[in-house]
Design a protein around this motif. Sequence first.
Motif, PDB file in Angstrom:
ATOM      1  N   THR A 222      30.828  63.038  28.696  1.00  0.00           N
ATOM      2  CA  THR A 222      31.500  63.637  27.529  1.00  0.00           C
ATOM      3  C   THR A 222      31.042  63.039  26.186  1.00  0.00           C
ATOM      4  O   THR A 222      31.548  63.450  25.145  1.00  0.00           O
ATOM      5  CB  THR A 222      33.027  63.448  27.652  1.00  0.00           C
ATOM      6  OG1 THR A 222      33.335  62.060  27.819  1.00  0.00           O
ATOM      7  CG2 THR A 222      33.572  64.233  28.840  1.00  0.00           C
ATOM      8  N   THR A 223      30.099  62.094  26.244  1.00  0.00           N
ATOM      9  CA  THR A 223      29.648  61.436  25.013  1.00  0.00           C
ATOM     10  C   THR A 223      28.182  61.754  24.747  1.00  0.00           C
ATOM     11  O   THR A 223      27.307  61.377  25.539  1.00  0.00           O
ATOM     12  CB  THR A 223      29.828  59.906  25.112  1.00  0.00           C
ATOM     13  OG1 THR A 223      31.193  59.609  25.431  1.00  0.00           O
ATOM     14  CG2 THR A 223      29.451  59.234  23.797  1.00  0.00           C
ATOM     15  N   SER A 224      27.912  62.440  23.653  1.00  0.00           N
ATOM     16  CA  SER A 224      26.538  62.818  23.305  1.00  0.00           C
ATOM     17  C   SER A 224      25.656  61.579  23.130  1.00  0.00           C
ATOM     18  O   SER A 224      26.067  60.585  22.529  1.00  0.00           O
ATOM     19  CB  SER A 224      26.551  63.627  22.008  1.00  0.00           C
ATOM     20  OG  SER A 224      25.238  63.955  21.606  1.00  0.00           O
ATOM     21  N   GLY A 225      24.453  61.638  23.702  1.00  0.00           N
ATOM     22  CA  GLY A 225      23.481  60.559  23.536  1.00  0.00           C
ATOM     23  C   GLY A 225      23.775  59.293  24.322  1.00  0.00           C
ATOM     24  O   GLY A 225      23.155  58.249  24.085  1.00  0.00           O
ATOM     25  N   SER A 226      24.689  59.357  25.277  1.00  0.00           N
ATOM     26  CA  SER A 226      25.136  58.138  25.957  1.00  0.00           C
ATOM     27  C   SER A 226      24.312  57.817  27.198  1.00  0.00           C
ATOM     28  O   SER A 226      23.666  58.670  27.805  1.00  0.00           O
ATOM     29  CB  SER A 226      26.609  58.273  26.342  1.00  0.00           C
ATOM     30  OG  SER A 226      26.797  59.356  27.224  1.00  0.00           O
ATOM     31  N   ILE A 227      24.393  56.553  27.586  1.00  0.00           N
ATOM     32  CA  ILE A 227      23.764  56.057  28.817  1.00  0.00           C
ATOM     33  C   ILE A 227      24.735  55.114  29.506  1.00  0.00           C
ATOM     34  O   ILE A 227      25.491  54.379  28.863  1.00  0.00           O
ATOM     35  CB  ILE A 227      22.430  55.344  28.515  1.00  0.00           C
ATOM     36  CG1 ILE A 227      21.740  54.906  29.827  1.00  0.00           C
ATOM     37  CG2 ILE A 227      22.632  54.142  27.586  1.00  0.00           C
ATOM     38  CD1 ILE A 227      20.322  54.386  29.629  1.00  0.00           C
ATOM     39  N   GLY A 228      24.736  55.144  30.832  1.00  0.00           N
ATOM     40  CA  GLY A 228      25.584  54.262  31.629  1.00  0.00           C
ATOM     41  C   GLY A 228      24.920  53.988  32.963  1.00  0.00           C
ATOM     42  O   GLY A 228      23.756  54.357  33.186  1.00  0.00           O
ATOM     43  N   TYR A 229      25.649  53.368  33.872  1.00  0.00           N
ATOM     44  CA  TYR A 229      25.111  53.101  35.214  1.00  0.00           C
ATOM     45  C   TYR A 229      26.245  53.195  36.226  1.00  0.00           C
ATOM     46  O   TYR A 229      27.342  52.677  36.021  1.00  0.00           O
ATOM     47  CB  TYR A 229      24.430  51.727  35.279  1.00  0.00           C
ATOM     48  CG  TYR A 229      25.209  50.608  34.621  1.00  0.00           C
ATOM     49  CD1 TYR A 229      26.217  49.916  35.311  1.00  0.00           C
ATOM     50  CD2 TYR A 229      24.951  50.234  33.305  1.00  0.00           C
ATOM     51  CE1 TYR A 229      26.927  48.901  34.706  1.00  0.00           C
ATOM     52  CE2 TYR A 229      25.665  49.212  32.690  1.00  0.00           C
ATOM     53  CZ  TYR A 229      26.651  48.547  33.399  1.00  0.00           C
ATOM     54  OH  TYR A 229      27.366  47.543  32.791  1.00  0.00           O
ATOM     55  N   VAL A 230      25.980  53.892  37.310  1.00  0.00           N
ATOM     56  CA  VAL A 230      26.951  54.063  38.383  1.00  0.00           C
ATOM     57  C   VAL A 230      26.200  54.153  39.710  1.00  0.00           C
ATOM     58  O   VAL A 230      24.996  54.409  39.737  1.00  0.00           O
ATOM     59  CB  VAL A 230      27.796  55.359  38.223  1.00  0.00           C
ATOM     60  CG1 VAL A 230      28.686  55.296  36.999  1.00  0.00           C
ATOM     61  CG2 VAL A 230      26.902  56.598  38.182  1.00  0.00           C
ATOM     62  N   ASP A 231      26.926  53.974  40.813  1.00  0.00           N
ATOM     63  CA  ASP A 231      26.311  54.291  42.098  1.00  0.00           C
ATOM     64  C   ASP A 231      26.390  55.801  42.297  1.00  0.00           C
ATOM     65  O   ASP A 231      27.230  56.500  41.725  1.00  0.00           O
ATOM     66  CB  ASP A 231      26.958  53.515  43.242  1.00  0.00           C
ATOM     67  CG  ASP A 231      28.437  53.783  43.419  1.00  0.00           C
ATOM     68  OD1 ASP A 231      29.124  53.967  42.398  1.00  0.00           O
ATOM     69  OD2 ASP A 231      28.909  53.801  44.568  1.00  0.00           O
ATOM     70  N   THR A 232      25.483  56.325  43.085  1.00  0.00           N
ATOM     71  CA  THR A 232      25.252  57.775  43.111  1.00  0.00           C
ATOM     72  C   THR A 232      26.422  58.638  43.600  1.00  0.00           C
ATOM     73  O   THR A 232      26.448  59.827  43.280  1.00  0.00           O
ATOM     74  CB  THR A 232      23.988  58.103  43.926  1.00  0.00           C
ATOM     75  OG1 THR A 232      24.107  57.564  45.255  1.00  0.00           O
ATOM     76  CG2 THR A 232      22.767  57.494  43.261  1.00  0.00           C
TER      77      THR A 232
END
Length: 307
Positions: A222-232
Amino acid sequence: MFKHVSKKAMSLALASILVAGVAAGCGNKEEKKDGAASSSPSASTAPSTSPSTAPSKSPEITGTVTASGSTALQPLVQQAATEFMNKNPKVTVQVTGGGSGTGVKNVADGVSSIGNSDVEADAQYKDKLVEHIVAIAPFALIVNKDVKVENLTKQQAADIYSGKITNWKEVGGEDKKIQLIHRQDSSGSRKLVASIIMNGAAFSKEGVTQDSSKTVAEAVGTTSGSIGYVDTPYLTEATKALKIDDVAYSKEAIKDGKYPLYGVERMYTKGQPDAVTKAFLDYILSKEFQEGQVEKLKFLPANLLKK
């Protein structure tokens, strides 16, 4: 004359039969006396009447298991808990998150039966805890769908999360500010990225911190231009998984050592588990669950990396 002879012969024959019968009777009595034969011919062949031993029935499993920690591992543990309780109605399994660090501390302190973790427990806990590896979890760097980048090198990813790179145009994307989505310090996911991607660099203090893998995925979506990390298991249609050094995550790429970002999922117990906790761990590691559910949940089997 003929009739007289016939009567005499008949008398002699009857006498012979009587003598033979007496002799036979005496013979049987002698055999009984000596114990050499039974008076009942069927006695030696009669079937045994001793009762057969019934198969022992497994004792019913009862009790409560509490598991806390990694939110990355939580979907797998929750599914296993649901199935295990269905098979064992007198067992309760409670699964909560909080992060890998919280799970390890909880089990070491006796607050939880099991501590779930994406990473190896810190040295201070190792002597107290027993490690049970239950799955392999592929992780991914994820971005909002409006980010026009498909691949990052490990160095680029490290530079983004350390704050050296702040705009997507610096890595081949559009002129758009990079919005960082973090996990809290106790998160195993954060420790995994720190170990595999950051190579000793510190995380930038810019950005937003989320308390679970689920909320990271929601924030990136929901956040434009964002990056994160999660398990698949937490990938959604609103996010995009990036390649790392031109390699997409897959079972084969992880097994072959080509894709670096994955976690060895652990469930820790304080010493050897009690009976109900052991039964639950045995179920997670059973062929039924490992082959029937683990990959459906987007994890990989615990033995994937064994040679």
